[in-house]
Design a protein around this motif. Structure first.
Motif, PDB file in Angstrom:
ATOM      1  N   GLY A  62       4.021  -3.782  61.696  1.00 15.62           N
ATOM      2  CA  GLY A  62       4.275  -2.529  62.377  1.00 15.62           C
ATOM      3  C   GLY A  62       5.442  -1.739  61.823  1.00 15.62           C
ATOM      4  O   GLY A  62       5.584  -0.551  62.123  1.00 15.62           O
ATOM      5  N   ASP A  63       6.305  -2.378  61.006  1.00 14.51           N
ATOM      6  CA  ASP A  63       7.408  -1.632  60.395  1.00 14.51           C
ATOM      7  C   ASP A  63       6.858  -0.532  59.511  1.00 14.51           C
ATOM      8  O   ASP A  63       5.813  -0.696  58.868  1.00 14.51           O
ATOM      9  N   ARG A  64       7.548   0.609  59.494  1.00 16.46           N
ATOM     10  CA  ARG A  64       7.219   1.694  58.549  1.00 16.46           C
ATOM     11  C   ARG A  64       8.098   1.498  57.331  1.00 16.46           C
ATOM     12  O   ARG A  64       9.307   1.299  57.443  1.00 16.46           O
ATOM     13  N   VAL A  65       7.465   1.532  56.155  1.00 15.05           N
ATOM     14  CA  VAL A  65       8.174   1.341  54.895  1.00 15.05           C
ATOM     15  C   VAL A  65       7.771   2.435  53.924  1.00 15.05           C
ATOM     16  O   VAL A  65       6.749   3.096  54.100  1.00 15.05           O
ATOM     17  N   ALA A  66       8.586   2.621  52.898  1.00 17.88           N
ATOM     18  CA  ALA A  66       8.268   3.585  51.849  1.00 17.88           C
ATOM     19  C   ALA A  66       8.173   2.844  50.530  1.00 17.88           C
ATOM     20  O   ALA A  66       8.992   1.960  50.233  1.00 17.88           O
ATOM     21  N   GLY A  67       7.171   3.203  49.735  1.00 18.11           N
ATOM     22  CA  GLY A  67       7.015   2.654  48.402  1.00 18.11           C
ATOM     23  C   GLY A  67       7.580   3.615  47.379  1.00 18.11           C
ATOM     24  O   GLY A  67       8.230   4.617  47.722  1.00 18.11           O
ATOM     25  N   THR A  71       5.911   7.430  49.340  1.00 21.23           N
ATOM     26  CA  THR A  71       4.727   7.267  50.186  1.00 21.23           C
ATOM     27  C   THR A  71       5.032   6.258  51.284  1.00 21.23           C
ATOM     28  O   THR A  71       5.533   5.172  51.018  1.00 21.23           O
ATOM     29  N   GLU A  72       4.710   6.631  52.531  1.00 19.51           N
ATOM     30  CA  GLU A  72       4.982   5.736  53.655  1.00 19.51           C
ATOM     31  C   GLU A  72       3.750   4.907  54.009  1.00 19.51           C
ATOM     32  O   GLU A  72       2.621   5.367  53.887  1.00 19.51           O
ATOM     33  N   TYR A  73       4.035   3.687  54.458  1.00 20.71           N
ATOM     34  CA  TYR A  73       3.011   2.722  54.841  1.00 20.71           C
ATOM     35  C   TYR A  73       3.456   2.021  56.122  1.00 20.71           C
ATOM     36  O   TYR A  73       4.625   2.053  56.483  1.00 20.71           O
ATOM     37  N   ARG A 103       9.589  -3.615  46.182  1.00 24.57           N
ATOM     38  CA  ARG A 103       9.139  -2.237  45.932  1.00 24.57           C
ATOM     39  C   ARG A 103       9.052  -1.412  47.209  1.00 24.57           C
ATOM     40  O   ARG A 103       8.533  -0.307  47.205  1.00 24.57           O
ATOM     41  N   LEU A 104       9.521  -1.977  48.304  1.00 24.43           N
ATOM     42  CA  LEU A 104       9.441  -1.297  49.593  1.00 24.43           C
ATOM     43  C   LEU A 104      10.836  -1.142  50.184  1.00 24.43           C
ATOM     44  O   LEU A 104      11.688  -2.006  50.020  1.00 24.43           O
TER      45      LEU A 104
END
Length: 177
Positions: A62-67, A71-73, A103-104
């Protein structure tokens, strides 16, 4: 990866059991730690573990991360360890991708998970929580075919696993952790 005394880790060699670092690093390569199991039949056992079988989750579901590129995932599964630690992420279009944790970057933490509930004999159980039984074993539960079924000490849960009612009857009381 380097760990310090007091770090809680997951051991890939013990079905994902949780342990705490008691001492280390030591050994000729500085990659051995003394860890103490926090759950299961061998709870409290202290032994040496190689750093490569230990991990501390950087992200949780459920965490929001960026690559790369911003780009968010959303984290949907993991961590997994092969040669490196990686997670399965989902983009805003619903596509799933594997991504290494290196990478996140964290954008925002997911709220603390609260699972579905199930009432048994007047007691409401949080199926997203873990429970300790009278013998000290740790259980988690999933609903399979409409019935909550349990897995003990990190074991997988199947359609033939013990039901919550059976676990409560045979190993209760269950104490929420």
């Amino acid at each position: 990866m380097t760990f310090k005394v007091g770090d809680e880790v997951t051991l890939s060699t013990r079905a994902g059991s949780r342990a705490v670092v008691e001492y280390g690093p030591y050994g000729p390569n500085g990659d051995i730690y003394l860890v103490k199991l926090l759950e299961g039949d061998e709870q409290g056992e202290v032994f040496g573990a190689l750093a490569r079988v230990m991990s501390t989750p950087v992200f949780r579901q459920g965490d929001r991360v960026a690559g790369f590129g911003g780009t968010e995932y959303s984290i949907v599964a993991g961590p997994f360890t092969a040669h490196d630690t990686w997670y399965v992420v989902k983009d805003d279009k619903g596509q799933h991708h594997p991504h290494g944790d290196d990478r996140l970057t964290l954008v925002s933490r997911a709220p603390k998970p609260v699972g579905p509930t199930y009432e048994l004999d007047g007691v409401t159980y949080d199926l997203g929580a873990r429970y300790r039984d009278k013998d000290g074993d740790v259980w988690r539960f999933e609903v399979i075919n409409g019935e909550p079924r349990g897995g003990m000490n990190g074991k997988d849960i199947y359609g033939y696993s013990e039901t919550l009612a059976e676990v409560q009857q045979d190993y209760g009381p269950l104490i929420k952790l």
